[in-house]
Design a protein around this motif. Structure first.
Motif, PDB file in Angstrom:
ATOM      1  N   ARG A 126      88.997 -43.933 -33.631  1.00 44.45           N
ATOM      2  CA  ARG A 126      87.929 -42.943 -32.972  1.00 44.45           C
ATOM      3  C   ARG A 126      86.587 -43.668 -32.214  1.00 44.45           C
ATOM      4  O   ARG A 126      86.124 -44.540 -32.793  1.00 44.45           O
ATOM      5  N   VAL A 127      86.483 -43.236 -31.194  1.00 45.44           N
ATOM      6  CA  VAL A 127      85.427 -43.692 -30.408  1.00 45.44           C
ATOM      7  C   VAL A 127      84.162 -42.480 -29.956  1.00 45.44           C
ATOM      8  O   VAL A 127      84.725 -41.566 -29.541  1.00 45.44           O
ATOM      9  N   ASN A 128      83.025 -42.496 -30.716  1.00 41.22           N
ATOM     10  CA  ASN A 128      82.257 -41.299 -30.631  1.00 41.22           C
ATOM     11  C   ASN A 128      82.956 -40.032 -31.053  1.00 41.22           C
ATOM     12  O   ASN A 128      82.880 -38.858 -30.441  1.00 41.22           O
ATOM     13  N   GLY A 129      83.800 -40.163 -32.026  1.00 41.84           N
ATOM     14  CA  GLY A 129      84.369 -39.012 -32.601  1.00 41.84           C
ATOM     15  C   GLY A 129      85.807 -38.665 -31.965  1.00 41.84           C
ATOM     16  O   GLY A 129      86.520 -37.771 -32.228  1.00 41.84           O
ATOM     17  N   GLU A 130      86.037 -39.201 -30.607  1.00 37.42           N
ATOM     18  CA  GLU A 130      87.352 -38.976 -30.057  1.00 37.42           C
ATOM     19  C   GLU A 130      88.347 -39.819 -30.483  1.00 37.42           C
ATOM     20  O   GLU A 130      88.290 -41.025 -30.365  1.00 37.42           O
ATOM     21  N   VAL A 131      89.709 -39.436 -30.892  1.00 39.00           N
ATOM     22  CA  VAL A 131      90.697 -40.083 -31.022  1.00 39.00           C
ATOM     23  C   VAL A 131      91.331 -41.007 -29.997  1.00 39.00           C
ATOM     24  O   VAL A 131      91.649 -40.380 -28.785  1.00 39.00           O
TER      25      VAL A 131
ATOM     26  N   GLY B 124      75.256 -48.016 -28.388  1.00 40.63           N
ATOM     27  CA  GLY B 124      75.106 -46.756 -28.722  1.00 40.63           C
ATOM     28  C   GLY B 124      76.566 -46.047 -29.149  1.00 40.63           C
ATOM     29  O   GLY B 124      76.383 -45.151 -29.978  1.00 40.63           O
ATOM     30  N   ASP B 125      77.711 -46.707 -28.574  1.00 40.29           N
ATOM     31  CA  ASP B 125      78.948 -46.333 -29.292  1.00 40.29           C
ATOM     32  C   ASP B 125      79.220 -46.513 -30.528  1.00 40.29           C
ATOM     33  O   ASP B 125      78.499 -47.457 -31.070  1.00 40.29           O
ATOM     34  N   VAL B 126      79.929 -45.694 -31.297  1.00 40.77           N
ATOM     35  CA  VAL B 126      80.335 -45.684 -32.627  1.00 40.77           C
ATOM     36  C   VAL B 126      81.903 -45.714 -32.776  1.00 40.77           C
ATOM     37  O   VAL B 126      82.630 -44.537 -32.118  1.00 40.77           O
ATOM     38  N   VAL B 127      82.548 -46.798 -33.121  1.00 37.53           N
ATOM     39  CA  VAL B 127      83.687 -47.149 -33.379  1.00 37.53           C
ATOM     40  C   VAL B 127      84.489 -46.867 -34.787  1.00 37.53           C
ATOM     41  O   VAL B 127      83.628 -47.284 -35.795  1.00 37.53           O
ATOM     42  N   GLU B 128      85.358 -45.732 -35.313  1.00 34.76           N
ATOM     43  CA  GLU B 128      85.666 -45.676 -36.419  1.00 34.76           C
ATOM     44  C   GLU B 128      87.209 -46.206 -36.673  1.00 34.76           C
ATOM     45  O   GLU B 128      88.084 -45.638 -35.633  1.00 34.76           O
ATOM     46  N   VAL B 129      87.660 -46.952 -37.566  1.00 31.56           N
ATOM     47  CA  VAL B 129      89.180 -47.235 -37.726  1.00 31.56           C
ATOM     48  C   VAL B 129      89.441 -46.752 -39.158  1.00 31.56           C
ATOM     49  O   VAL B 129      88.802 -47.216 -40.037  1.00 31.56           O
ATOM     50  N   GLU B 130      90.249 -45.855 -39.199  1.00 31.34           N
ATOM     51  CA  GLU B 130      90.644 -45.151 -40.578  1.00 31.34           C
ATOM     52  C   GLU B 130      92.030 -45.294 -40.877  1.00 31.34           C
ATOM     53  O   GLU B 130      93.153 -45.006 -39.943  1.00 31.34           O
ATOM     54  N   VAL B 131      92.329 -45.530 -42.178  1.00 30.84           N
ATOM     55  CA  VAL B 131      93.669 -45.498 -42.817  1.00 30.84           C
ATOM     56  C   VAL B 131      93.679 -44.813 -44.069  1.00 30.84           C
ATOM     57  O   VAL B 131      92.873 -45.289 -44.923  1.00 30.84           O
ATOM     58  N   GLU B 132      94.411 -43.562 -44.304  1.00 28.97           N
ATOM     59  CA  GLU B 132      94.345 -43.081 -45.486  1.00 28.97           C
ATOM     60  C   GLU B 132      94.612 -43.916 -46.787  1.00 28.97           C
ATOM     61  O   GLU B 132      95.529 -44.736 -46.515  1.00 28.97           O
ATOM     62  N   GLY B 133      93.995 -43.916 -47.634  1.00 30.35           N
ATOM     63  CA  GLY B 133      94.178 -44.960 -48.825  1.00 30.35           C
ATOM     64  C   GLY B 133      93.582 -46.310 -48.789  1.00 30.35           C
ATOM     65  O   GLY B 133      93.517 -46.881 -49.877  1.00 30.35           O
ATOM     66  N   ILE B 134      93.030 -46.424 -47.614  1.00 28.96           N
ATOM     67  CA  ILE B 134      92.378 -47.779 -47.353  1.00 28.96           C
ATOM     68  C   ILE B 134      90.770 -47.502 -47.200  1.00 28.96           C
ATOM     69  O   ILE B 134      89.869 -48.105 -48.020  1.00 28.96           O
ATOM     70  N   GLY B 135      90.474 -46.629 -46.161  1.00 28.06           N
ATOM     71  CA  GLY B 135      89.178 -46.306 -46.148  1.00 28.06           C
ATOM     72  C   GLY B 135      88.756 -46.078 -44.664  1.00 28.06           C
ATOM     73  O   GLY B 135      89.824 -46.027 -43.751  1.00 28.06           O
ATOM     74  N   THR B 136      87.671 -46.254 -44.189  1.00 31.26           N
ATOM     75  CA  THR B 136      87.226 -46.006 -42.989  1.00 31.26           C
ATOM     76  C   THR B 136      86.158 -47.240 -42.530  1.00 31.26           C
ATOM     77  O   THR B 136      85.135 -47.259 -43.277  1.00 31.26           O
ATOM     78  N   LEU B 137      86.366 -47.782 -41.430  1.00 28.99           N
ATOM     79  CA  LEU B 137      85.652 -49.199 -40.926  1.00 28.99           C
ATOM     80  C   LEU B 137      84.708 -48.376 -39.813  1.00 28.99           C
ATOM     81  O   LEU B 137      85.322 -47.951 -38.794  1.00 28.99           O
TER      82      LEU B 137
END
Length: 287
Positions: free
Chosen positions: A209-214, A267-280
Motif C-alpha cells: 500500500r502507498v498512503n493506504g491505497e493498495v 511524505g509518502d508512506v509505503v506498507e508491505v504486508e504478509v499475514e503471518g510475517i507482519g507489516t513493513l
C-alpha cells in the motif's frame, strides 16, 4: 499461531539483537556474547536458545525507544530475483514468454534501512519506486541444494520494500545494479519470523500500500520461479551461507507501470504486508 520474531535494533548508539515481545524487544546480545549479530546466531543454530531465553520476559526496550535495523545486518549476500510474476513479465511488452532461467542481481546491505525509518530519495534522480517482496533468510548453508530439500535450509522470513531508482536501472544495457543500490532506498524488516511450515510461503499473499491505497496484491504461488527453485538455482553457482537473504520477487503494480508513473515523493508512506510475517512500514524523505 504466533511464531518467534527475531530482530536487530539500535538503541543508545548500540546495535542489539533479540526477540520481539508485547510492547517491544527483549535484547539478548548482552547475554549471548559469543554471537556478535543474528547472522552468528543463525550460523551456530542458536535461534532456539534465543527464543527460550526470551520466554515469559518483558521487553527490555519498549517500542519507541529504539530504531529497527535490518534483521540480519551483515549478511554475506543479498540476492534479488527480478521479474518473477507473470504479470510483471507481461509489463515489459516485449512478447517474451516465461524465461528459462530467473533474473538475479545483488543488493548491498547499505542500500536498505529498517522498519519505521524513511526511504531516502537522492537529489540526482527522483524516480524512487517501491516493490513489496518476501525475504527468505538462509539458515543452513549449502551448495547445489536440491529443490526438494530447499525449505530445510530456511531459518526465517522477512519483508522487503525493494526500492529502486528507475532511471538508473536503464543506464547500462544488461545490468540494474546501480539503480538498485542507492543508500537507504529500500527497507527490510521489521523482523525475521521463524520458518517452520511450508504453508508460510506456499500460501503467502503479499499486499503493498502507498498512503493506504493498495498498489500490489498477489500470492507467492503465482511466482514463475518459486522459492524452492530460487534456492536450488542460486546454490548451483554460489555457496549459500547462514544469514544470506534472497528477495524473492515483486508482483505487478509498481509505480513505474502507471500512466503517468506514480513515483514516491517525500511524505509518502509505503506498507508491505504478509499475514503471518507482519507489516513493513516506511516513509519517504529527500536526502
Amino acid at each position: 499461531m504466533t511464531r518467534t520474531r527475531f530482530a536487530t535494533i539500535r538503541a543508545e548508539g548500540q546495535q542489539l539483537y533479540g526477540v520481539v515481545v508485547e510492547g517491544g524487544v527483549v535484547a539478548l546480545s548482552g547475554e549471548f556474547t559469543q554471537w556478535r549479530t543474528l547472522r552468528d546466531v543463525i550460523a551456530a543454530g542458536g535461534l532456539g536458545a534465543l527464543a527460550a531465553a526470551a520466554e515469559g520476559r518483558a521487553a527490555t526496550h519498549a517500542n519507541g525507544s529504539f530504531d529497527w535495523e535490518i534483521p540480519v545486518p551483515d549478511a554475506e549476500k543479498i540476492l534479488c530475483v527480478g521479474v518473477n510474476f507473470p504479470d510483471r513479465n507481461a509489463e515489459y511488452k516485449d512478447g517474451s514468454a516465461q524465461p528459462q532461467y530467473m533474473s538475479l542481481f545483488p543488493r548491498f546491505a547499505r542500500s536498505f534501512t529498517g522498519h519505521g525509518r524513511p526511504l531516502v530519495r537522492p537529489p540526482e534522480n527522483h524516480t524512487l519506486d517501491y516493490e513489496g517482496e518476501v525475504v527468505v533468510v538462509i539458515g543452513k548453508g549449502g551448495r547445489r541444494i536440491a529443490a526438494s530439500d530447499a525449505y530445510d535450509h530456511i531459518a526465517g522470513l522477512s519483508l522487503c520494500n525493494e526500492g529502486t531508482i528507475r532511471d538508473w536501472v536503464r543506464h547500462a544495457k544488461f545490468n540494474v545494479t546501480q539503480g538498485k543500490n542507492w543508500d537507504a532506498s529500500g527497507a527490510i524488516g521489521p523482523w525475521m519470523v521463524a520458518f517452520d511450515d511450508a504453508a508460510q510461503l506456499d500460501e503467502a499473499r503479499i499486499v503493498t500500500r502507498v498512503n493506504g491505497e493498495v498498489r500490489q496484491d498477489d500470492v507467492l504461488a503465482r511466482m514463475m520461479f518459486g522459492v524452492r527453485e530460487e534456492i536450488a538455482y542460486i546454490s548451483t553457482f554460489t555457496t549459500l551461507m547462514p544469514g544470506d537473504m534472497i528477495v524473492t520477487g515483486t508482483p505487478t503494480g509498481a509505480g513505474a507501470r502507471f500512466d503517468p508513473p506514480k513515483y514516491l515523493v517525500p511524505g509518502d508512506v509505503v506498507e508491505v504486508e504478509v499475514e503471518g510475517i507482519g507489516t513493513l512500514r516506511n516513509g519517504v524523505v529527500d536526502e
